[in-house]
Design an enzyme around this catalytic site. Structure first.
Site, mmCIF file in Angstrom:
data_model
loop_
_atom_site.group_PDB
_atom_site.id
_atom_site.type_symbol
_atom_site.label_atom_id
_atom_site.label_comp_id
_atom_site.label_asym_id
_atom_site.label_seq_id
_atom_site.Cartn_x
_atom_site.Cartn_y
_atom_site.Cartn_z
ATOM 1 N N THR A 162 29.726 55.023 59.131
ATOM 2 C CA THR A 162 29.040 55.909 59.913
ATOM 3 C C THR A 162 28.008 54.952 60.689
ATOM 4 O O THR A 162 27.840 55.117 61.783
ATOM 5 C CB THR A 162 28.496 57.029 59.074
ATOM 6 O OG1 THR A 162 29.391 57.530 58.177
ATOM 7 C CG2 THR A 162 28.168 58.184 59.908
ATOM 8 N N GLU A 198 26.707 70.330 55.867
ATOM 9 C CA GLU A 198 26.776 69.169 56.386
ATOM 10 C C GLU A 198 25.525 68.172 55.978
ATOM 11 O O GLU A 198 25.727 66.755 56.231
ATOM 12 C CB GLU A 198 26.993 69.291 57.964
ATOM 13 C CG GLU A 198 28.425 70.182 58.276
ATOM 14 C CD GLU A 198 29.581 69.477 58.115
ATOM 15 O OE1 GLU A 198 29.796 68.999 56.828
ATOM 16 O OE2 GLU A 198 29.962 69.068 58.820
HETATM 17 P P1 ADP Z 1 34.993 63.945 58.057
HETATM 18 O O1 ADP Z 1 34.460 62.737 58.720
HETATM 19 O O2 ADP Z 1 36.296 63.786 57.830
HETATM 20 O O3 ADP Z 1 34.378 64.767 58.799
HETATM 21 P P2 ADP Z 1 32.724 63.722 56.426
HETATM 22 O O4 ADP Z 1 32.226 62.467 56.983
HETATM 23 O O5 ADP Z 1 32.202 64.849 57.179
HETATM 24 O O6 ADP Z 1 34.206 63.776 56.657
HETATM 25 O O7 ADP Z 1 32.322 63.935 55.019
HETATM 26 C C1 ADP Z 1 32.487 63.062 54.018
HETATM 27 C C2 ADP Z 1 31.288 63.110 53.034
HETATM 28 O O8 ADP Z 1 30.901 64.159 52.476
HETATM 29 C C3 ADP Z 1 31.678 62.044 51.701
HETATM 30 O O9 ADP Z 1 30.422 61.110 51.773
HETATM 31 C C4 ADP Z 1 31.849 62.761 50.665
HETATM 32 O O10 ADP Z 1 31.690 62.444 49.399
HETATM 33 C C5 ADP Z 1 30.623 63.933 51.074
HETATM 34 N N1 ADP Z 1 31.228 65.332 50.627
HETATM 35 C C6 ADP Z 1 30.561 66.134 49.869
HETATM 36 N N2 ADP Z 1 31.410 67.190 49.408
HETATM 37 C C7 ADP Z 1 32.384 67.242 50.070
HETATM 38 C C8 ADP Z 1 33.654 68.153 50.051
HETATM 39 N N3 ADP Z 1 33.504 69.157 49.630
HETATM 40 N N4 ADP Z 1 34.564 67.668 50.912
HETATM 41 C C9 ADP Z 1 34.533 66.617 51.530
HETATM 42 N N5 ADP Z 1 33.210 65.429 51.511
HETATM 43 C C10 ADP Z 1 32.331 66.147 50.806
#
Ligand code: ADP
Length: 313
Positions: free
Chosen positions: A185, A132
């Site tokens: 964000t 994360e």
């Molecule tokens: P959500 O808001 O649905 O939880 P996130 O904001 O946590 O999604 O994650 C998105 C970010 O993480 C994006 O910038 C994406 O490029 C990066 N990222 C890197 N690797 C991954 C992955 N394996 N799966 C999803 N997002 C990823």
């Protein structure tokens, strides 16, 4: 028999459950990615294939590989083989239902199985949280914990990470709408106040306590009455079109309550059974049909297991 390859289901999750901002999350069942991890003769971790979304192939940038590398570093002796990761992405990044967390949690779970389980599920949480860090800059655990453990979880402490597993209400379903808008964000962070009014804080921690009590007592009415957020939602909901209307109509259709999933834009609602969750889904769709915003609605039971093994050989 030594395992060479494993295919798993990496579930989506709801974090920031109403009053439980940054601490309370739960695991979903019918929304998630599929991942395949296989051992390679070369050491190290590489991303073999990503299907469904444009995501980093660089192992230092993809959450899945970053999390596995954090895990390998913690081993006394690193294995004499490596890992190749294949991700079939169904959870849209930035939707608010733990897209990156599913990859981090799924990857460490799968690699741990391939290595003969040197770590417990609780021990895997900090490694997935390191993933994360690659996505959002901080090793947050409120999505990866429910993705690994299943059910409802509470992040009690962050340094070091300590997570509590909570019981779930019997038969609980979630209905989630993902309006396909982008909320930066930085904007969803900047909109939050730097200080909290003491009266709001008192109401908030009373509701967190009551919500946890409701989960232990399997008390639907108390659960519904505690799904309130006096601190974050009043600010962030302004960024989500039709938020108030979605929650009000969902409750009229029988939902127990709802709120913003993660940092949005998805909105979650909980219902006491599948039939109600499907009625709620129809009601929510009706609201969004009248906008020109594309959306997806999902209905899922609460997954009490977390990451699931689909195949192994
Ligand atoms: P959500 O808001 O649905 O939880 P996130 O904001 O946590 O999604 O994650 C998105 C970010 O993480 C994006 O910038 C994406 O490029 C990066 N990222 C890197 N690797 C991954 C992955 N394996 N799966 C999803 N997002 C990823």
């Amino acid at each position: 028999m030594e395992l060479r390859e494993i295919e798993i289901f990496a579930p989506a999750t709801i974090a920031n459950i109403s009053c439980g901002f940054d601490v309370l999350g739960c695991c979903l069942d019918s929304i998630g990615d599929t991942m395949i991890l296989r051992k390679t003769s070369e050491t190290g971790v590489r991303i073999g294939k990503i299907i469904g979304e444009e995501l980093p192939m660089d192992p230092k940038k993809n959450v899945a590989s970053v999390a596995v590398m954090a895990m390998l570093k913690a081993l006394k002796v690193e294995p004499n083989y490596g890992f190749e990761i294949e991700i079939h992405k169904n959870i849209k990044p930035g939707s608010g239902v733990g897209s990156s967390a599913a990859s981090g949690a799924g990857a460490v779970f799968a690699a741990n199985e391939l290595m003969g389980k040197p770590f417990s599920k609780h021990e895997l949480i900090p490694f997935a949280a390191e993933g994360e860090r690659a996505a959002c800059g901080a090793p947050i655990a409120d999505n990866v914990a429910p993705a690994l453990l299943g059910g409802f979880t509470l992040v009690k402490e962050t340094d070091p990470i300590k997570v509590l597993e909570l019981p779930s209400i019997n038969g609980l379903y979630a209905t989630i709408i993902h309006p396909q808008i982008e909320i930066k964000t930085s904007i969803s962070r900047d909109i939050l106040p730097q200080t909290v009014n003491i009266n709001d804080a008192v109401k908030q921690w009373a509701n967190v306590g009551a919500l946890i009590h409701a989960l232990h007592m399997n008390d639907h009415a108390l659960f519904a009455d505690s799904l309130k957020d006096y601190i974050v939602e009043p600010h962030r909901s302004k960024l989500i079109p039709k938020f108030e209307q979605v929650i009000k109509s969902a409750i009229n259709a029988g939902a127990l309550g709802g709120g913003i999933s993660g940092s949005g834009p998805s909105i979650f609602t909980f219902s006491k059974n599948l039939e109600t969750a499907e009625n709620v889904s129809l009601t929510i769709k009706d609201i969004y049909k009248n906008t020109n915003i594309p959306y997806h609605v999902y209905v899922s039971k609460i997954n009490d297991q977390g990451v699931k093994i689909l195949k192994q050989s």
